[in-house]
Design a protein around this motif. Structure first.
Motif, mmCIF file in Angstrom:
data_model
loop_
_atom_site.group_PDB
_atom_site.id
_atom_site.type_symbol
_atom_site.label_atom_id
_atom_site.label_comp_id
_atom_site.label_asym_id
_atom_site.label_seq_id
_atom_site.Cartn_x
_atom_site.Cartn_y
_atom_site.Cartn_z
ATOM 1 N N LYS A 12 39.295 -7.277 -4.907
ATOM 2 C CA LYS A 12 38.584 -6.036 -4.954
ATOM 3 C C LYS A 12 37.124 -6.264 -5.220
ATOM 4 C CE LYS A 12 42.629 -3.446 -6.297
ATOM 5 N NZ LYS A 12 43.258 -2.486 -7.310
ATOM 6 N N LEU A 13 36.745 -7.081 -5.730
ATOM 7 C CA LEU A 13 35.586 -7.869 -6.315
ATOM 8 C C LEU A 13 35.049 -9.233 -6.184
ATOM 9 C CD1 LEU A 13 33.202 -6.676 -8.024
ATOM 10 C CD2 LEU A 13 34.414 -7.541 -10.174
ATOM 11 N N GLU A 14 33.796 -9.612 -5.906
ATOM 12 C CA GLU A 14 33.167 -10.832 -5.889
ATOM 13 C C GLU A 14 31.991 -10.481 -6.598
ATOM 14 O OE1 GLU A 14 32.511 -12.952 -2.416
ATOM 15 O OE2 GLU A 14 34.491 -12.395 -1.522
ATOM 16 N N VAL A 15 31.456 -11.528 -7.468
ATOM 17 C CA VAL A 15 30.349 -11.594 -8.212
ATOM 18 C C VAL A 15 29.736 -12.867 -7.950
ATOM 19 C CG1 VAL A 15 29.308 -11.235 -10.513
ATOM 20 C CG2 VAL A 15 31.359 -9.952 -10.041
ATOM 21 N N VAL A 16 28.364 -12.704 -7.730
ATOM 22 C CA VAL A 16 27.337 -13.948 -7.750
ATOM 23 C C VAL A 16 26.517 -13.953 -8.828
ATOM 24 C CG1 VAL A 16 25.777 -15.018 -6.140
ATOM 25 C CG2 VAL A 16 27.706 -13.586 -5.053
ATOM 26 N N ILE A 17 26.414 -14.804 -9.689
ATOM 27 C CA ILE A 17 25.532 -14.869 -10.864
ATOM 28 C C ILE A 17 24.609 -15.933 -10.527
ATOM 29 C CG2 ILE A 17 25.407 -14.958 -13.308
ATOM 30 C CD1 ILE A 17 28.348 -14.140 -13.396
ATOM 31 N N ASN A 18 23.359 -15.814 -10.253
ATOM 32 C CA ASN A 18 22.383 -16.734 -9.867
ATOM 33 C C ASN A 18 23.084 -17.606 -8.836
ATOM 34 O OD1 ASN A 18 20.372 -15.815 -11.592
ATOM 35 N ND2 ASN A 18 21.145 -16.836 -13.458
ATOM 36 N N ASP A 19 23.400 -19.102 -9.042
ATOM 37 C CA ASP A 19 23.814 -19.786 -8.212
ATOM 38 C C ASP A 19 25.414 -20.049 -8.340
ATOM 39 O OD1 ASP A 19 21.326 -20.341 -6.894
ATOM 40 O OD2 ASP A 19 21.034 -21.930 -8.818
ATOM 41 N N ASN A 20 26.038 -18.965 -9.123
ATOM 42 C CA ASN A 20 27.625 -19.182 -9.217
ATOM 43 C C ASN A 20 28.113 -18.015 -8.596
ATOM 44 O OD1 ASN A 20 27.673 -21.342 -11.585
ATOM 45 N ND2 ASN A 20 26.075 -19.851 -12.089
ATOM 46 N N ARG A 21 29.301 -18.417 -7.701
ATOM 47 C CA ARG A 21 29.850 -17.267 -7.062
ATOM 48 C C ARG A 21 31.125 -17.336 -7.611
ATOM 49 N NH1 ARG A 21 29.939 -14.225 -2.422
ATOM 50 N NH2 ARG A 21 27.695 -14.979 -1.976
ATOM 51 N N ILE A 22 31.928 -15.972 -8.087
ATOM 52 C CA ILE A 22 32.938 -16.006 -8.387
ATOM 53 C C ILE A 22 34.012 -15.023 -7.665
ATOM 54 C CG2 ILE A 22 34.590 -15.244 -10.666
ATOM 55 C CD1 ILE A 22 32.099 -15.409 -12.313
ATOM 56 N N ASN A 23 34.946 -15.674 -6.941
ATOM 57 C CA ASN A 23 35.795 -14.654 -6.164
ATOM 58 C C ASN A 23 37.249 -15.354 -6.279
ATOM 59 O OD1 ASN A 23 35.918 -17.325 -4.677
ATOM 60 N ND2 ASN A 23 34.280 -16.783 -3.163
ATOM 61 N N SER A 24 38.049 -14.724 -5.393
ATOM 62 C CA SER A 24 39.665 -15.128 -5.770
ATOM 63 C C SER A 24 39.732 -16.600 -5.667
ATOM 64 C CB SER A 24 40.439 -14.467 -4.747
ATOM 65 O OG SER A 24 40.042 -14.507 -3.431
ATOM 66 N N LYS A 25 39.036 -17.348 -4.891
ATOM 67 C CA LYS A 25 39.400 -18.888 -4.776
ATOM 68 C C LYS A 25 38.477 -19.426 -5.682
ATOM 69 C CE LYS A 25 39.333 -18.479 0.389
ATOM 70 N NZ LYS A 25 39.355 -16.954 0.465
ATOM 71 N N THR A 26 37.537 -19.234 -6.390
ATOM 72 C CA THR A 26 36.700 -19.881 -7.429
ATOM 73 C C THR A 26 36.910 -19.620 -8.840
ATOM 74 O OG1 THR A 26 34.818 -18.541 -7.538
ATOM 75 C CG2 THR A 26 35.089 -20.178 -5.730
ATOM 76 N N ILE A 27 37.530 -18.405 -9.241
ATOM 77 C CA ILE A 27 38.033 -17.862 -10.459
ATOM 78 C C ILE A 27 38.341 -18.754 -11.463
ATOM 79 C CG2 ILE A 27 39.548 -16.460 -9.913
ATOM 80 C CD1 ILE A 27 38.515 -14.448 -12.034
ATOM 81 N N LYS A 28 39.348 -19.518 -10.775
ATOM 82 C CA LYS A 28 40.305 -20.281 -11.625
ATOM 83 C C LYS A 28 39.555 -21.821 -12.011
ATOM 84 C CE LYS A 28 44.336 -23.299 -11.503
ATOM 85 N NZ LYS A 28 45.836 -23.626 -11.015
ATOM 86 N N ASN A 29 38.362 -22.031 -11.361
ATOM 87 C CA ASN A 29 37.488 -23.253 -11.823
ATOM 88 C C ASN A 29 36.823 -22.800 -12.994
ATOM 89 O OD1 ASN A 29 38.303 -24.487 -9.371
ATOM 90 N ND2 ASN A 29 36.516 -23.774 -8.078
ATOM 91 N N TYR A 30 36.279 -21.458 -13.171
ATOM 92 C CA TYR A 30 35.556 -21.053 -14.404
ATOM 93 C C TYR A 30 36.676 -20.862 -15.636
ATOM 94 C CZ TYR A 30 31.871 -20.478 -11.148
ATOM 95 O OH TYR A 30 30.633 -20.596 -10.311
ATOM 96 N N ILE A 31 37.864 -20.413 -15.160
ATOM 97 C CA ILE A 31 38.660 -20.008 -16.481
ATOM 98 C C ILE A 31 39.432 -21.406 -17.074
ATOM 99 C CG2 ILE A 31 40.909 -18.934 -17.048
ATOM 100 C CD1 ILE A 31 40.143 -16.694 -15.211
#
Length: 514
Positions: A277-296
């Motif tokens: 339902k949501l994607e967030v781009v923070i400067n050069d960081n993209r957080i979506n369903s495929k990448t969120i696990k990498n951050y958490i």
């Protein structure tokens, strides 16, 4: 004739005299919530602005950087106003002094939140309006007002309800100022803004605390009407595609933290992101369903050792939500029952038990403590099953969307219902926790004691043989073997006989002495 200054970019309404000499208390509330509160409020507003029927995720682009003061529209007017402010208590004086020290910087920090796949605000070209359809007018010129959708089903899924969260952006600015750029369905582009000062005297007149970045039309002697400016300002204020963009100059230092912004997105919106339902781009960081696990799962953002997860629970929630099948539970108030999905994880290594209460837009409301179970080894995620449950949760949110509460509800009957419902959340989840504890720590059932008895009997025989001596006796033609045990047998003490007569004599002696 003028109750507003026509010249300039910022407009303040005239008043007969100063009645309130303090800053808006909500500013301090959102200031205390920090970058997490700012991020949650603005991203939630973007999710609320999703175009109905559009299956694409809402995209929020967050940028931080620096901008020259000269590119901030109307900054000199705000500086003149701040120089006129007079504090009447220590806190207000301290705040004014801080603002005056910050306003002369030549280059200042800023943050912006820009959304896509959203409706944007309607009716900007109409200016100030009483129409509920003109959401620009409500957002730009009304404090404490929340615009409602014509589609009541969609409205119930939205996150906003109190209408004061707009001030969260002002709280993040050293000068309490923010701007919002809008591009509507027709491609109209406008820029508005607000600043939160205190009631003040300026050039011989008294003015209200709130200033609006807007143009004004004088209809007659008593009526004026606000009109927004067409957006022809510096590029950081530009909004070229449909949607809304929030720009906050003079960003406070403690709000300018990319790592904390990323964490706040994961903390509050991990379900919305996983559900696409949501994607967030923070400067050069993209957080979506495929990448969120990498951050958490990154130790630079969160501790990865379960036993150390005592204050931040997002890695636990994420794992629980992704790996556990939901349990259907019903939670009731005084009148009705509501259905929820509970994702539940029991793990003896978990040091603190918490429940993430999630709205259907995918936003976490709170890390709920279950009464009597805050130190139990569990983790859970609670999500409404339908629009009915979600609407009820929405009615219980506090103004900053961080807790379920009943205190803000004025109707006594509804307040009692809310209190019962909140208490029953703990009661129902406590029941599940106890069942899981019993399952993992059995205390009932049959036990085979044959081996235990055999060991005890042999041990007893060995101990007895060590403490006893064997003696052989002849009785006629038979030889007898007996066991001689050497042990001291304590003498039985004779019972003490109370000498009643002696007691009486002692009593008499005491009496005679006195």
């Amino acid at each position: 004739m003028n109750d507003l200054e026509k010249k300039g970019l910022w407009k303040f309404s005239c008043i007969p005299g100063i009645e309130e000499s303090t800053f808006n208390k909500v500013l301090e509330k959102f200031y205390d919530l920090g970058i997490a509160g700012l991020t949650r409020e603005n991203v939630q507003n973007s999710l609320d602005g999703k175009i109905p029927g559009n299956t694409s995720p809402v995209i929020v682009t967050i940028k931080t950087g620096k901008v020259k003061k000269e590119f901030i529209p109307g900054i000199d007017e705000i500086k003149d106003r701040i120089l006129c402010l007079e504090g009447r208590n220590d806190y207000t004086k301290e705040t004014i002094e801080h603002m005056q020290n910050k306003m002369n910087q030549e280059e200042v920090d800023y943050i912006s939140f820009e959304d896509s796949n959203t409706k944007g605000l309607k009716g900007a070209k109409n200016g100030q309006s009483d129409s509920k359809e003109d959401t620009w007018s409500i957002y730009a010129y009304n404090k404490g007002v929340h615009s409602e959708e014509e589609d009541t089903t969609f409205e119930k899924f939205r996150g906003g309800s109190h209408g004061i969260g707009k001030i969260a952006s002002n709280a993040a600015s050293e000068l309490h100022m923010m701007y919002f750029a809008n591009c509507d369905e027709e491609g109209n582009k406008h820029l508005g803004g607000t600043v939160q000062l205190i009631e003040h005297k300026y050039q011989g007149k008294y003015y209200r605390s709130t200033g609006y970045f807007t143009d004004v039309e004088y209809i007659n002697e008593n009526i004026t009407k606000f009109y927004p400016f067409e957006n022809q300002f510096h590029e950081i204020f530009a909004k070229e595609t449909r949607g809304l963009k929030i720009i906050i100059p003079f960003l406070r230092e403690q709000f300018n933290d990319e790592k904390e912004i990323i964490k706040s997105i994961c903390d509050s919106f991990f379900v919305a992101i996983v559900q696409e339902k949501l994607e967030v781009v923070i400067n050069d960081n993209r957080i979506n369903s495929k990448t969120i696990k990498n951050y958490i799962s990154n130790k630079d953002y969160y501790t990865q050792d379960i036993v150390d997860m005592k204050n931040e629970f997002t890695p636990l929630y994420f794992n629980t939500y992704m790996t556990k099948k939901p349990i259907q539970i019903k939670i009731a108030d005084c009148e009705a029952g509501y259905n929820f999905k509970l994702y539940f994880n029991y793990n003896e290594a978990i040091p603190k038990g918490r429940v993430a209460v999630i709205r259907t837009i995918g936003m976490k409301i709170e890390d709920k403590k279950v009464k009597g179970n805050v130190n139990k080894p569990f983790n859970a995620v609670l999500i409404p099953e339908s629009i009915i449950e979600d609407a009820y949760l929405k009615s219980l949110e506090n103004e900053s969307h961080t807790e379920l509460s009943f205190e803000h509800i004025k109707n006594q009957k509804l307040q009692r219902n809310a209190k019962r419902f909140i208490n029953n959340i703990s009661r129902e989840i406590s029941r599940i926790i106890e069942e899981e504890i019993k399952k993992n720590n059995p205390t009932d059932g049959l036990m085979d004691t044959k081996d235990i008895l055999y060991v005890v009997e042999n041990q007893f025989k060995q101990d007895l043989s060590k403490a006893a001596a064997t003696v052989k006796l002849n009785k006629g033609s038979k030889e007898l073997t007996i066991v001689k045990v050497e042990a001291d047998i304590p003498k039985k003490e004779e019972p003490k006989v109370k000498d009643e007569n002696k007691k009486k004599k002692k009593t008499l002696k005491k009496v005679k002495k006195t």
